[in-house]
Design an enzyme around this catalytic site. Sequence first.
Site, mmCIF file in Angstrom:
data_model
loop_
_atom_site.group_PDB
_atom_site.id
_atom_site.type_symbol
_atom_site.label_atom_id
_atom_site.label_comp_id
_atom_site.label_asym_id
_atom_site.label_seq_id
_atom_site.Cartn_x
_atom_site.Cartn_y
_atom_site.Cartn_z
ATOM 1 C CB VAL A 22 -0.981 -0.005 1.200
ATOM 2 C CG1 VAL A 22 -1.692 1.327 1.350
ATOM 3 C CG2 VAL A 22 -1.997 -1.126 1.031
ATOM 4 C CD GLU A 23 2.485 0.892 3.653
ATOM 5 O OE1 GLU A 23 1.543 0.947 4.463
ATOM 6 O OE2 GLU A 23 2.870 -0.184 3.129
ATOM 7 C CB VAL A 45 -0.564 -8.591 -2.604
ATOM 8 C CG1 VAL A 45 -1.713 -8.682 -1.611
ATOM 9 C CG2 VAL A 45 0.012 -7.179 -2.630
ATOM 10 C CG ASP A 55 -7.772 -18.101 5.138
ATOM 11 O OD1 ASP A 55 -7.753 -18.603 3.993
ATOM 12 O OD2 ASP A 55 -7.209 -18.611 6.120
ATOM 13 C CB THR A 56 -9.225 -11.524 5.571
ATOM 14 O OG1 THR A 56 -7.989 -10.927 5.198
ATOM 15 C CG2 THR A 56 -9.041 -12.400 6.822
ATOM 16 C CG HIS A 61 -5.348 -7.238 4.146
ATOM 17 N ND1 HIS A 61 -5.446 -5.952 4.640
ATOM 18 C CD2 HIS A 61 -4.048 -7.436 3.867
ATOM 19 C CE1 HIS A 61 -4.243 -5.407 4.651
ATOM 20 N NE2 HIS A 61 -3.377 -6.284 4.183
#
Length: 159
Positions: free
Chosen positions: A60-61, A84, A88-89, A91
């Site tokens: 993200v940065e 990336v 399981d989420t 995110h």
Amino acid sequence: MSQHTPTSSLPRIKDFRIAIAVAEWNGHITGALRDGALDTLRSYGMPEKDVTVVSVPGAVELTFAASKLIETGSYDAIIIIGCVIKGDTPHFDYVCQSVTQGMTALNADCDIPVIFGVLTVNEEQQALDRAGGSLGNKGAEAAETAIKMVALNRHIDEL
């Protein structure tokens, strides 16, 4: 049947600088991607003094780092490198969307290209395969893309 990225010979350009922003998250993968990019630039004949590498905590940065590097006016292209891996989420989806939209906005608004060297994969092995494994090194491909885009940018500026 495997798919390969189309290739063309690299244009010969001189006197250009590239910055590489590398995410520390999944560092064993992003380090290999960074090394692939640096090896490609060295093989092209680019002096080390003309390449700057900065690290950021995560993917993200990368957009912020690229934006700050662009603001310096010192570079002809920026490469962002990250990895990336889906979990399981949701995110994964948010991170991928954030980086993609950030890079797209920079490319639309700025005068120098930002090259997307971020792997977005379902599992670690897929990343390893693309970071010097069976599917090559996407960092090296990002460096080649940066060279081609610098040449394109210069060509358009001359029109």
